[in-house]
Design a protein around this motif. Structure first.
Motif, PDB file in Angstrom:
ATOM      1  N   ALA A   1      33.336  18.567 -88.917  1.00 58.89           N
ATOM      2  CA  ALA A   1      33.000  18.438 -87.494  1.00 58.89           C
ATOM      3  C   ALA A   1      31.882  17.430 -87.294  1.00 58.89           C
ATOM      4  CB  ALA A   1      32.599  19.798 -86.921  1.00 58.89           C
ATOM      5  N   ARG A   2      30.965  17.385 -88.244  1.00 60.39           N
ATOM      6  CA  ARG A   2      29.860  16.447 -88.112  1.00 60.39           C
ATOM      7  C   ARG A   2      30.326  15.006 -88.313  1.00 60.39           C
ATOM      8  NH1 ARG A   2      26.497  19.452 -90.379  1.00 60.39           N
ATOM      9  NH2 ARG A   2      26.133  20.424 -88.372  1.00 60.39           N
ATOM     10  N   VAL A   3      31.274  14.803 -89.210  1.00 63.16           N
ATOM     11  CA  VAL A   3      31.849  13.460 -89.388  1.00 63.16           C
ATOM     12  C   VAL A   3      32.523  13.012 -88.094  1.00 63.16           C
ATOM     13  CG1 VAL A   3      33.646  12.138 -90.570  1.00 63.16           C
ATOM     14  CG2 VAL A   3      32.099  13.593 -91.884  1.00 63.16           C
ATOM     15  N   GLU A   4      33.261  13.916 -87.463  1.00 63.25           N
ATOM     16  CA  GLU A   4      33.898  13.585 -86.185  1.00 63.25           C
ATOM     17  C   GLU A   4      32.855  13.222 -85.134  1.00 63.25           C
ATOM     18  OE1 GLU A   4      37.064  13.203 -85.310  1.00 63.25           O
ATOM     19  OE2 GLU A   4      37.584  13.460 -87.432  1.00 63.25           O
ATOM     20  N   LEU A   5      31.744  13.938 -85.140  1.00 66.10           N
ATOM     21  CA  LEU A   5      30.656  13.638 -84.210  1.00 66.10           C
ATOM     22  C   LEU A   5      30.114  12.233 -84.458  1.00 66.10           C
ATOM     23  CD1 LEU A   5      28.790  14.927 -81.987  1.00 66.10           C
ATOM     24  CD2 LEU A   5      27.279  15.601 -83.863  1.00 66.10           C
ATOM     25  N   GLY A   6      29.945  11.887 -85.725  1.00 65.44           N
ATOM     26  CA  GLY A   6      29.462  10.551 -86.068  1.00 65.44           C
ATOM     27  C   GLY A   6      30.433   9.461 -85.668  1.00 65.44           C
ATOM     28  N   LEU A   7      31.716   9.706 -85.857  1.00 62.77           N
ATOM     29  CA  LEU A   7      32.727   8.711 -85.471  1.00 62.77           C
ATOM     30  C   LEU A   7      32.733   8.483 -83.962  1.00 62.77           C
ATOM     31  CD1 LEU A   7      35.647   9.803 -87.826  1.00 62.77           C
ATOM     32  CD2 LEU A   7      34.273   7.718 -88.007  1.00 62.77           C
TER      33      LEU A   7
ATOM     34  N   ALA B   1      23.914   0.931 -84.050  1.00 62.39           N
ATOM     35  CA  ALA B   1      24.988   1.891 -83.756  1.00 62.39           C
ATOM     36  C   ALA B   1      25.137   2.906 -84.879  1.00 62.39           C
ATOM     37  CB  ALA B   1      26.305   1.154 -83.539  1.00 62.39           C
ATOM     38  N   PHE B   2      25.113   2.431 -86.114  1.00 61.26           N
ATOM     39  CA  PHE B   2      25.277   3.381 -87.213  1.00 61.26           C
ATOM     40  C   PHE B   2      24.041   4.247 -87.393  1.00 61.26           C
ATOM     41  CE2 PHE B   2      25.659   4.578 -91.791  1.00 61.26           C
ATOM     42  CZ  PHE B   2      26.710   5.461 -91.600  1.00 61.26           C
ATOM     43  N   ALA B   3      22.864   3.665 -87.190  1.00 53.93           N
ATOM     44  CA  ALA B   3      21.641   4.467 -87.260  1.00 53.93           C
ATOM     45  C   ALA B   3      21.670   5.572 -86.207  1.00 53.93           C
ATOM     46  CB  ALA B   3      20.414   3.580 -87.070  1.00 53.93           C
ATOM     47  N   ARG B   4      22.129   5.247 -84.997  1.00 58.81           N
ATOM     48  CA  ARG B   4      22.221   6.250 -83.934  1.00 58.81           C
ATOM     49  C   ARG B   4      23.230   7.331 -84.295  1.00 58.81           C
ATOM     50  NH1 ARG B   4      25.817   6.433 -80.118  1.00 58.81           N
ATOM     51  NH2 ARG B   4      26.369   4.233 -80.336  1.00 58.81           N
ATOM     52  N   ALA B   5      24.360   6.930 -84.883  1.00 54.87           N
ATOM     53  CA  ALA B   5      25.369   7.903 -85.286  1.00 54.87           C
ATOM     54  C   ALA B   5      24.815   8.859 -86.344  1.00 54.87           C
ATOM     55  CB  ALA B   5      26.611   7.185 -85.828  1.00 54.87           C
TER      56      ALA B   5
ATOM     57  N   THR C   1      22.437  11.308 -84.747  1.00 57.01           N
ATOM     58  CA  THR C   1      23.197  12.305 -83.987  1.00 57.01           C
ATOM     59  C   THR C   1      23.704  13.406 -84.907  1.00 57.01           C
ATOM     60  OG1 THR C   1      23.895  10.651 -82.357  1.00 57.01           O
ATOM     61  CG2 THR C   1      25.204  12.665 -82.498  1.00 57.01           C
ATOM     62  N   MET C   2      24.233  13.032 -86.057  1.00 59.64           N
ATOM     63  CA  MET C   2      24.747  14.024 -87.006  1.00 59.64           C
ATOM     64  C   MET C   2      23.628  14.878 -87.589  1.00 59.64           C
ATOM     65  SD  MET C   2      27.805  12.063 -89.054  1.00 59.64           S
ATOM     66  CE  MET C   2      26.829  10.627 -89.504  1.00 59.64           C
ATOM     67  N   ILE C   3      22.524  14.248 -87.936  1.00 57.21           N
ATOM     68  CA  ILE C   3      21.400  14.980 -88.519  1.00 57.21           C
ATOM     69  C   ILE C   3      20.832  15.989 -87.526  1.00 57.21           C
ATOM     70  CG2 ILE C   3      19.002  14.736 -89.324  1.00 57.21           C
ATOM     71  CD1 ILE C   3      19.943  11.978 -90.498  1.00 57.21           C
ATOM     72  N   ASP C   4      20.682  15.574 -86.289  1.00 58.62           N
ATOM     73  CA  ASP C   4      20.088  16.451 -85.273  1.00 58.62           C
ATOM     74  C   ASP C   4      21.018  17.598 -84.877  1.00 58.62           C
ATOM     75  OD1 ASP C   4      17.863  14.867 -85.305  1.00 58.62           O
ATOM     76  OD2 ASP C   4      18.388  13.740 -83.503  1.00 58.62           O
ATOM     77  N   ASP C   5      22.298  17.475 -85.207  1.00 53.39           N
ATOM     78  CA  ASP C   5      23.272  18.500 -84.836  1.00 53.39           C
ATOM     79  C   ASP C   5      23.282  19.684 -85.804  1.00 53.39           C
ATOM     80  OD1 ASP C   5      25.698  19.325 -83.206  1.00 53.39           O
ATOM     81  OD2 ASP C   5      26.607  19.197 -85.204  1.00 53.39           O
TER      82      ASP C   5
ATOM     83  N   ALA D   1      11.596  19.703 -91.626  1.00 49.15           N
ATOM     84  CA  ALA D   1      11.101  18.720 -92.594  1.00 49.15           C
ATOM     85  C   ALA D   1      12.264  17.958 -93.224  1.00 49.15           C
ATOM     86  CB  ALA D   1      10.274  19.420 -93.668  1.00 49.15           C
ATOM     87  N   LEU D   2      13.363  18.668 -93.484  1.00 51.08           N
ATOM     88  CA  LEU D   2      14.547  18.014 -94.040  1.00 51.08           C
ATOM     89  C   LEU D   2      15.080  16.965 -93.074  1.00 51.08           C
ATOM     90  CD1 LEU D   2      17.463  19.738 -95.900  1.00 51.08           C
ATOM     91  CD2 LEU D   2      17.938  18.136 -94.066  1.00 51.08           C
ATOM     92  N   GLN D   3      15.184  17.324 -91.804  1.00 58.67           N
ATOM     93  CA  GLN D   3      15.691  16.377 -90.812  1.00 58.67           C
ATOM     94  C   GLN D   3      14.762  15.173 -90.675  1.00 58.67           C
ATOM     95  OE1 GLN D   3      16.107  19.315 -87.619  1.00 58.67           O
ATOM     96  NE2 GLN D   3      18.291  18.884 -87.558  1.00 58.67           N
ATOM     97  N   ASP D   4      13.453  15.420 -90.707  1.00 52.60           N
ATOM     98  CA  ASP D   4      12.495  14.317 -90.608  1.00 52.60           C
ATOM     99  C   ASP D   4      12.648  13.363 -91.795  1.00 52.60           C
ATOM    100  OD1 ASP D   4      10.088  13.121 -89.240  1.00 52.60           O
ATOM    101  OD2 ASP D   4       9.227  13.499 -91.219  1.00 52.60           O
TER     102      ASP D   4
END
Length: 201
Positions: free
Chosen positions: A68-74, A89-93, A96-100, A181-184
């Motif tokens: 599901a997270r890969v789909e979110l990134g796509l 664009a890829f940095a934003r993607a 988005t996946m990390i924050d989800d 901390a992991l997300q950061d």
């Protein structure tokens, strides 16, 4: 119709999470090799058939909500943002996946990392899924920015950033970092993988 689809999707997600939670409990209690698909399904109060509707193998349960997270990134890559280049664009993607991700997923990551040291099939599955995700992201990035980025450039961009974020995740997990901390750390890794250092924003 949209509301009904929303209910179905929520139910599907709830079942997947129940299966993941059950698997985490059982893997922790009796080990990966000592746990069967039937036991996971029973603990989650669903049928074995339902398990296989959500996960092809026992190894795939350890990926959690990765698909599901890969789909979110796509979807994020495909989103048209004025003035945005392929790197942005890829940095934003990736952000988005990390924050989800859910807080429970750091626990799943620690378990996955530990089991991967002992089970070759889990290590192979992690590498396969990572490679497949890289291919999907590279194709999507190249398709959107075909006039700016050739196929090699797309693959190199995706590989560098995903390698950096994977290293950040493993390092954070090994140090017992919290979800925040992991997300950061993974956000910082995006900057390092993309531009070589964390940029001032």
């Amino acid at each position: 119709m949209t509301e009904e689809m929303g209910r179905r999707e929520r139910k599907k997600l709830a079942t997947r999470r129940a299966l993941v939670d059950a698997a985490v409990e059982l893997f922790t209690e009796q080990g990966f090799d000592g746990t069967t698909v039937a036991q996971i399904a029973e603990r989650a109060d669903v049928s074995t058939r339902t398990f296989f509707l959500h996960f092809p193998t026992k190894e795939d349960v350890l990926a959690g909500e990765g698909d599901a997270r890969v789909e979110l990134g796509l979807r994020a890559i495909a989103e048209q943002v004025p003035g945005e280049g392929p790197d942005e664009a890829f940095a934003r993607a990736m952000r988005t996946m990390i924050d989800d991700s859910r807080p429970e997923e750091s626990e799943l990551g620690r378990l996955r990392n530990r089991i991967a040291q002992e089970a070759p099939t889990v290590r192979t599955n992690i590498l396969r899924r990572r490679h497949e995700a890289e291919e999907l992201f590279a194709d999507a990035l190249h398709e959107r920015f075909r006039d700016e980025l050739d196929e090699l450039g797309a693959k190199a961009t995706v590989a560098a950033v995903m390698a950096a974020t994977y290293a950040a995740a493993i390092t954070s997990i090994n140090h017992g970092a919290s979800q925040a901390a992991l997300q950061d750390a993974m956000h910082r890794a995006i900057e390092i993988g993309m531009w070589g250092r964390r940029r001032d924003r």
